[in-house]
Design an enzyme around this catalytic site. Structure first.
Site: not given
Ligand code: 3PG
Ligand code: MG
Length: 414
Positions: A45, A216, A372
């Site tokens: 990022r 999920k 992710g």
């Molecule tokens: C993430 O990594 O999901 C984003 O940076 C947003 O963060 P958050 O889910 O804590 O709002």
């Protein structure tokens, strides 16, 4: 890299045509990167934000960077042993300075007099990083006064934080109203992210296959429903697949299951059939006698997983059928792994999918990977440059594909 030429969502980049000479650009970035024992373990990022920062500096402007890191207020409430230092963005200054080749200054409070002074004193070519915005509860509340204070730090507001675009927070959305429409814009990362997502949503060549994995069903209902309007094929893998099998009366042993979502799973299958979208469920699994890297393993048909065993990866038959569907696709969206790929014994399925996506891309398909865990998988297997686009968004990308308007994007467009 293969892939069809990118759909031009932005006819011309407002950011690229803006001259930042002697301007202070207040850039919202998403530097919420994993840090372990003080070390940044994945700087994707940060690197993704560099082109935006560099363009401002090259024009003769200066940069004020603001970001959140973690969820300090909530986490410190839960764990009193944590302190602000555990959430400080100062841990990023050194690495960012190295990447930019510029010594980045740091303000240890995002709206203090010191921050205001440091921002005001910035000279062309200089960069200031502000301390974690979420030290203030006003950030997540979307507080207008807090947003206005932040807005005073720069002449132009640039939102380059795609990863946080689904949050209607002070620095991501509310702040935009304090800048005239020609002084608020997306950065280059945000432009590419939106372009890539729009390309898949509105310019997809068929067959369009969405690969949806993860633990999920409940997390993925909305994205699947929205994709039923767009995709020709939806591949379902990961822990969520077992809820579908149980819903059809199969025996899934100790595999993951959301018992309160059995009806939802059946309804999704019915909707898909009515719309002529082909849902591909994995026929078999690699099963384990416990959730552990050293578990005993075997393989099983997903209609009949023995008691005491759980599916932790898709099996070979599923790998073969899924790979064939993927290789024949012209547009691919991949969100979520096929199994517990973090453990060597259960990484084969996710690796097969990564292989097939890379092959399809090589042959001209457009592939977007986001969310992710699937991004972590693509990185782990070294496929980052073999797909058309890897998104920096997790929740944000998911919400984009659920068809929601993201507050961070809407605020700039208003
Ligand atoms: C993430 O990594 O999901 C984003 O940076 C947003 O963060 P958050 O889910 O804590 O709002
Ligand atoms: Mg998140």
């Amino acid at each position: 890299m293969g892939g069809v030429s990118s759909f031009k969502y932005f006819a011309m980049s407002k950011f690229n045509s803006y001259n930042f000479d002697r301007q202070k650009a207040l850039i919202r970035v998403d530097f919420n990167v994993p840090i372990k024992d003080g070390r940044i373990t994945d700087d994707t990022r940060i690197k993704a934000a560099l082109p935006t920062i560099k363009k401002v500096l090259a024009d003769g402007g200066s940069v004020i960077l603001m970001s959140h890191w973690g969820r300090p207020i909530k986490d410190m409430e839960k764990k009193p042993e944590l302190t602000r230092a555990d959430f400080s963005l100062s841990r990023i200054t050194g690495h960012l300075s190295n990447l930019l080749g510029v010594q980045v200054q740091f303000a240890d409070d995002c709206i203090s007099d010191d921050a205001v002074q440091k921002a005001a004193n910035l000279k062309a070519g200089e960069v200031l990083l502000l301390e974690n915005l979420r030290y203030y509860k006003q950030e997540e509340k979307g507080d207008k006064d807090f947003a206005e204070k932040l807005s005073k730090l720069g002449d132009v507001y640039v939102n380059d934080a795609f990863g946080t675009a689904h949050r209607a927070h002070a620095s991501t959305a509310i702040i935009a109203q304090f800048f005239a429409s020609d002084k608020r814009m997306f950065g280059l990362l945000m432009e590419s992210e939106v372009s890539a997502a729009e390309n898949v949503l509105h310019n997809s060549q068929k067959p369009f296959t969405a690969i949806i994995g993860g633990a999920k069903v409940s997390d993925k209902i909305l994205i699947i429903e929205n994709l039923l309007e767009k995709a020709t094929d939806i591949i379902i893998g990961g822990g969520m697949a077992y809820t579908f099998f149980k819903a059809q009366g199969c025996h899934i042993g100790n595999s993951l299951c959301e018992d309160d979502r059995l009806d939802t799973a059946n309804e999704l299958l019915k909707k898909a059939e009515a719309k002529g979208v082909c849902i591909h469920l994995p026929a078999d699994s690699i099963i384990a006698d416990k959730f552990a890297a050293d578990a005993n393993t075997s393989s099983a048909n997903n209609q009949e997983i023995p008691e005491g065993w759980m599916g932790l990866d898709i099996g070979q038959m599923s790998c073969d059928t899924f790979s064939k569907v993927i290789r024949e696709s012209k547009t691919i969206l991949w969100n979520g792994p096929m199994g517990v790929f973090e453990m060597d014994k259960f990484q084969h399925g996710t690796k097969c999918i990564a292989d097939a996506v890379a092959e399809a891309t090589e042959s001209g398909a457009y592939s977007l990977v986001g969310g992710g865990d699937s991004v972590a998988a693509v990185n782990k297997f070294g496929y980052t440059n073999k797909v058309s686009y890897v998104s920096t968004g997790g929740g944000a990308l998911l919400e984009y594909f659920e068809g929601k308007e993201l507050p961070g994007i809407a605020a700039i467009k208003k």
